[in-house]
Design an enzyme around this catalytic site. Sequence first.
Site, mmCIF file in Angstrom:
data_model
loop_
_atom_site.group_PDB
_atom_site.id
_atom_site.type_symbol
_atom_site.label_atom_id
_atom_site.label_comp_id
_atom_site.label_asym_id
_atom_site.label_seq_id
_atom_site.Cartn_x
_atom_site.Cartn_y
_atom_site.Cartn_z
ATOM 1 N N ASN A 130 0.733 -1.257 -0.152
ATOM 2 C CA ASN A 130 0.067 0.025 -0.092
ATOM 3 C C ASN A 130 0.600 1.121 -0.009
ATOM 4 O OD1 ASN A 130 0.835 -0.574 2.607
ATOM 5 N ND2 ASN A 130 -1.090 0.449 3.568
ATOM 6 N N GLY A 164 3.099 -5.457 7.275
ATOM 7 C CA GLY A 164 2.133 -6.183 6.484
ATOM 8 C C GLY A 164 0.994 -6.640 7.399
ATOM 9 N N SER A 165 0.300 -7.769 6.782
ATOM 10 C CA SER A 165 -1.044 -8.261 7.768
ATOM 11 C C SER A 165 -0.974 -8.899 9.110
ATOM 12 C CB SER A 165 -1.771 -9.169 6.864
ATOM 13 O OG SER A 165 -0.913 -10.224 6.663
ATOM 14 N N VAL A 166 -1.723 -8.931 10.049
ATOM 15 C CA VAL A 166 -1.555 -9.467 11.255
ATOM 16 C C VAL A 166 -1.309 -11.097 11.008
ATOM 17 C CG1 VAL A 166 -2.786 -9.990 13.427
ATOM 18 C CG2 VAL A 166 -3.080 -7.787 12.533
ATOM 19 N N GLU A 167 -1.874 -11.544 9.971
ATOM 20 C CA GLU A 167 -2.004 -12.981 10.013
ATOM 21 C C GLU A 167 -0.377 -13.289 9.573
ATOM 22 O OE1 GLU A 167 -3.928 -13.966 6.400
ATOM 23 O OE2 GLU A 167 -3.538 -16.319 6.698
ATOM 24 N N VAL A 168 0.300 -12.824 8.670
ATOM 25 C CA VAL A 168 1.735 -12.960 8.311
ATOM 26 C C VAL A 168 2.599 -12.636 9.386
ATOM 27 C CG1 VAL A 168 3.608 -12.416 6.470
ATOM 28 C CG2 VAL A 168 1.092 -12.654 5.687
ATOM 29 N N GLU A 175 5.000 -4.244 11.868
ATOM 30 C CA GLU A 175 3.921 -3.162 11.978
ATOM 31 C C GLU A 175 2.853 -3.765 11.132
ATOM 32 O OE1 GLU A 175 4.328 -0.012 13.005
ATOM 33 O OE2 GLU A 175 6.532 -0.349 13.720
ATOM 34 N N CYS A 182 -3.013 1.437 6.671
ATOM 35 C CA CYS A 182 -2.907 0.721 8.022
ATOM 36 C C CYS A 182 -3.843 1.538 9.316
ATOM 37 C CB CYS A 182 -1.891 0.203 8.576
ATOM 38 S SG CYS A 182 -0.535 1.590 8.617
#
Length: 468
Positions: free
Chosen positions: A140, A220-224, A240, A274
Amino acid sequence: MFIDGKWILRDEIDVINPYDYKVIEKITANTRDETKNAIKVAVENKEHMRKLSANNRYKILMRLAEAVSNNKDRFIKLLAVDAGKPVKQGRIEVDRSITALRLSAFYAKELRGETINSENRLIYTKKEPVGVVGAITPFNYPLNLVVHKIAPAIATGNTIVLHPSSKAPLSAILLTKLIENTLKKMKIPLGVFNLITGHGEIVGNEIATNDNVNMVSFTGSVEVGKNIAKNAGMKKIALELGGNNPLIVLDDCDIDKAVESAVKSKYLNSGQVCISVGKVLVHENIYDEFIDKLMDKTRNFNVGNPLEDSTDMGPLITSESADKVENLIKKAISEGGELITGGMRRDSLISPTIISVRENNSLLNVETFGPVLPITKIINMEHGLELANKGNYGLQAGVFTKDINKAMYLAENLEYGGVMINNSPTFRQDNMPFGGVKNSGLGREGIKYTVEEMTETKTIVIHNDFNF
Ligand code: NAP
């Protein structure tokens, strides 16, 4: 793709323009073995970077800032075609990146330790580079978030293995070419900086798990992010991650400013930020007026081709992302949400959407990463605080009020990494500490703070037998 000064160019991954779905470039899908090799090269070059003078680290960064500035238009165009970012927002991203490079140059010369009082001993500390920094970045803000990692890494004398998002890699590739030229001119071994493109679950995973990487700096994403935390072993990590950022609007505030702030925040980069506002919690006394004014502001939004100067909002990054956002809108409505405006879709473009929801609506606690603004009524400040602190995220919060006591109470009690008073949660200045609590992350970025994270403190004690 750029390892030990050599470009590895294979046409393996299509880079797609999210506005018209045309393939604009093909890039290399580096393998796990190539990633291991890049890490090995970064290890071999650690000593070069560690011994590089502060003045030379400063010079690399200042020259890079100048090179980015000279290539501004190219970067803005790349951000528009691979990340779908409207050119007027691309301009801001490039300017911020130049600022971040210059700030990092300043900190290259400001790295310092301290002395500690002790009788007959001299105790002092010095800052040393961690060694190899593995930087993994999202789509992003594909230029500025890369700069926020690699510039402090250079400032602190680390070598780098960078993996940019494969959804929007082109600005990182152009930046790498500028780094190559800068290092060549300064006769610094090119292996100090390595770029790995390809699939995150292979190359990103190798960076995150390889024992020779000393620190992983991930955005990046919470999952990764959670996956990286689980598998990183004994290396430093900075994460982050995502958020659902509340904006609390109390009935004593300047409503026009609050409305403007909410709109700017939500539709910036199509909501793919974010720190985008994730829920507006508005006092019941001003709820209807707030919604009317919100609709007025939203009506004038120009949605379309990111390359056109008049465009306010471009597409989401992929059609899968648009599917996800569309489904979240449908779900919110099925749970009783009232669609106030928007909800339309063409390809990956989603119109600015406002949904009035009750406080149990699932939209209040997910990261939509799209132009969807859920808004709900609160009866007082305490109610706003309770709804804001619900859920697992804690990146940034915004508050609109003219009452300093309420502002201070909320600043004190909001469980977030940052609280913006009389602004949206989207405010970020590149030199302020930035990061989240709960699932939103670990550690802080913002050049000075990243510099801290990318160094180790060494303590030196000189004992003295001389009797003073
Ligand atoms: P993402 O899917 O998590 O991807 C981020 C990076 O991780 C990409 O480079 C990706 O590579 C890589 N990756 C994917 N799987 C991996 C794995 N198993 N191991 C290591 N790396 C892996 O996130 P995104 O969709 O690009 O970005 C959106 C998310 O980033 C949102 O949740 C947003 O909130 C968050 N974000 C946070 C901040 C912040 O500062 N807190 C700033 C911006 C964005 P590929 O693309 O090649 O798969």
